[in-house]
Design an enzyme around this catalytic site. Structure first.
Site, PDB file in Angstrom:
ATOM      1  N   ASN A  48       0.934  -1.309  -0.037  1.00 28.89           N
ATOM      2  CA  ASN A  48       0.113   0.120  -0.148  1.00 28.89           C
ATOM      3  C   ASN A  48       0.847   1.420  -0.016  1.00 28.89           C
ATOM      4  OD1 ASN A  48      -2.795  -0.774   0.211  1.00 28.89           O
ATOM      5  ND2 ASN A  48      -2.094  -1.828   1.987  1.00 28.89           N
ATOM      6  N   SER A  49       1.806   1.122   0.229  1.00 30.91           N
ATOM      7  CA  SER A  49       2.891   2.495   0.452  1.00 30.91           C
ATOM      8  C   SER A  49       4.142   2.132  -0.603  1.00 30.91           C
ATOM      9  CB  SER A  49       3.443   2.580   1.925  1.00 30.91           C
ATOM     10  OG  SER A  49       2.315   2.732   2.746  1.00 30.91           O
ATOM     11  N   ARG A  50       4.699   1.045  -0.388  1.00 24.61           N
ATOM     12  CA  ARG A  50       5.984   0.787  -1.362  1.00 24.61           C
ATOM     13  C   ARG A  50       5.945  -0.318  -2.101  1.00 24.61           C
ATOM     14  NH1 ARG A  50      11.167   0.120   1.897  1.00 24.61           N
ATOM     15  NH2 ARG A  50       9.966  -1.650   3.218  1.00 24.61           N
ATOM     16  N   LYS A  82       8.316  -3.273  -3.418  1.00 26.54           N
ATOM     17  CA  LYS A  82       9.864  -3.980  -3.010  1.00 26.54           C
ATOM     18  C   LYS A  82       9.916  -4.823  -4.480  1.00 26.54           C
ATOM     19  CE  LYS A  82      10.923  -5.350   0.881  1.00 26.54           C
ATOM     20  NZ  LYS A  82      10.644  -6.116   1.986  1.00 26.54           N
ATOM     21  N   TYR A 113      -9.129 -20.311   4.696  1.00 26.66           N
ATOM     22  CA  TYR A 113     -10.020 -19.179   4.333  1.00 26.66           C
ATOM     23  C   TYR A 113     -11.430 -19.718   3.710  1.00 26.66           C
ATOM     24  CZ  TYR A 113      -8.535 -14.306   5.247  1.00 26.66           C
ATOM     25  OH  TYR A 113      -8.337 -12.969   5.817  1.00 26.66           O
ATOM     26  N   GLY A 131      -5.144 -11.789   0.853  1.00 26.53           N
ATOM     27  CA  GLY A 131      -4.529 -10.847   0.185  1.00 26.53           C
ATOM     28  C   GLY A 131      -3.140 -11.675  -0.451  1.00 26.53           C
ATOM     29  N   SER A 132      -2.781 -11.483  -1.688  1.00 26.43           N
ATOM     30  CA  SER A 132      -1.515 -12.252  -2.265  1.00 26.43           C
ATOM     31  C   SER A 132      -0.532 -12.023  -1.513  1.00 26.43           C
ATOM     32  CB  SER A 132      -1.334 -11.687  -3.655  1.00 26.43           C
ATOM     33  OG  SER A 132      -1.178 -10.510  -3.927  1.00 26.43           O
ATOM     34  N   ASP A 133      -0.141 -10.836  -0.728  1.00 25.05           N
ATOM     35  CA  ASP A 133       0.944 -10.464  -0.099  1.00 25.05           C
ATOM     36  C   ASP A 133       1.199 -11.477   0.953  1.00 25.05           C
ATOM     37  OD1 ASP A 133      -1.178  -9.186   1.002  1.00 25.05           O
ATOM     38  OD2 ASP A 133       0.098  -7.685   1.859  1.00 25.05           O
ATOM     39  N   ARG A 134       0.095 -11.505   1.721  1.00 28.47           N
ATOM     40  CA  ARG A 134      -0.159 -12.565   3.002  1.00 28.47           C
ATOM     41  C   ARG A 134       0.289 -13.859   2.597  1.00 28.47           C
ATOM     42  NH1 ARG A 134      -5.438 -11.582   6.047  1.00 28.47           N
ATOM     43  NH2 ARG A 134      -4.621 -12.455   7.825  1.00 28.47           N
TER      44      ARG A 134
END
Length: 289
Positions: free
Chosen positions: A12-14, A16, A106, A113-116
């Site tokens: 949401n901010s960066r 990588k 789930y 979320g794909s990041d999680r």
């Protein structure tokens, strides 16, 4: 040397990123903001002063992306990739019911979320056979409970440290709006006037409003993490490894009173495993995972 993968974790901010060989060896990496720091006249959050220079990098064979920042950021990342490697095959990772040794409990696996999801895959590979509590301090603070045999039993989402402070400033009449940069110094023990707090008052009891905000929001984060870590220890009756990461981890882990392991590249590590284990498709612009 094999053709590397380009891995991208758009939070949401960066953003990588890393170039990784098929055996998992990381050869290049970096991070940049995708919002708020614009080059004058561009109007594009990816055209920031922190945009990476990929011109000297070896060409990747494919790109693998986790994006939780929305469609606009996805389009900008696509355009950025195409400026360097036009038509590069790329895959946007989605959460699955099972992948790379991790099972998703789930009710609707694709909602995760794909990041999680990628982070849990990376964590299981880093600490195989261990029960884990994964805590990520980002725009949101997220927790995932992962059993020793790789079952994600569920998690929690809370406002992150910066978001919590900003929300208090924006929705109250007299409290200041603190950002993480201003709050970092306050956590180090200085009050708003730049003076050290007397040690006998305790490390977390503040005598000014900004430091009260910074410390209170930090301890709200830490209290959540420690309570759920102890809950898992009691429920599972085993030692649970607490794995922490995220942009605010550096400020917040100093308040932890329980053992923890720091790992700041779980999502990229998970993306590397997903890429390495994916079936090979003919080169296309986008493809299923």
């Amino acid at each position: 040397m094999s053709t590397p993968y380009l891995l991208i974790d758009a939070g949401n901010s960066r953003v990588k990123w890393a170039l990784v060989q098929a055996d998992g060896t990381q050869t290049h990496s970096g991070a940049f903001s995708h919002g708020g720091q614009l080059v004058k006249g561009t109007g594009d959050p990816l055209q920031s002063r922190h945009e990476p220079d990929w011109s000297a990098l070896p060409a990747p064979g494919s790109a693998w992306l986790s994006n939780v920042a929305g469609d606009a950021v996805a389009r900008r990342i696509d355009a950025f990739i195409d400026r360097h490697w036009p038509g590069l095959a790329r895959t946007t990772v989605r959460s699955a019911a099972q992948q790379c040794g991790v099972t998703n409990a789930y009710t609707t696996p694709s909602q995760l979320g794909s990041d999680r999801w990628a982070g849990m895959i990376g964590a299981r590979a880093a600490f195989p056979g261990e029960p884990l509590l994964i805590a990520t301090f980002g725009t949101a603070t997220t927790l995932e409970a992962l059993t020793a045999d790789g079952v994600f039993v569920g998690g929690l989402i809370a406002p992150g440290w910066s978001l919590m402070m900003r929300s208090l400033g924006e929705h109250t009449a007299q409290l200041p709006t603190l950002d993480s940069t201003a709050a970092r110094g306050l956590l180090d023990g200085d009050n708003a006037a730049g003076q050290r707090e007397p040690a006998e008052r305790g490390a977390w009891f503040a005598t000014d409003t900004p430091r009260s905000l910074s410390s209170g929001c930090a301890l709200a984060q830490i209290g959540l993490i420690e309570r759920m870590w102890r809950h898992l220890q009691d429920e599972w009756q085993v030692s649970v490894r607490l794995v922490v990461g995220g942009g605010a981890a550096g400020e917040l882990v100093q308040a932890l009173s329980v053992p923890y392991t720091r790992h700041d590249s779980l999502v990229l590590a998970g993306l590397a495993l997903i890429a390495a284990q994916a079936p090979v498709y003919p080169s296309t612009h986008t493809r299923p995972v």
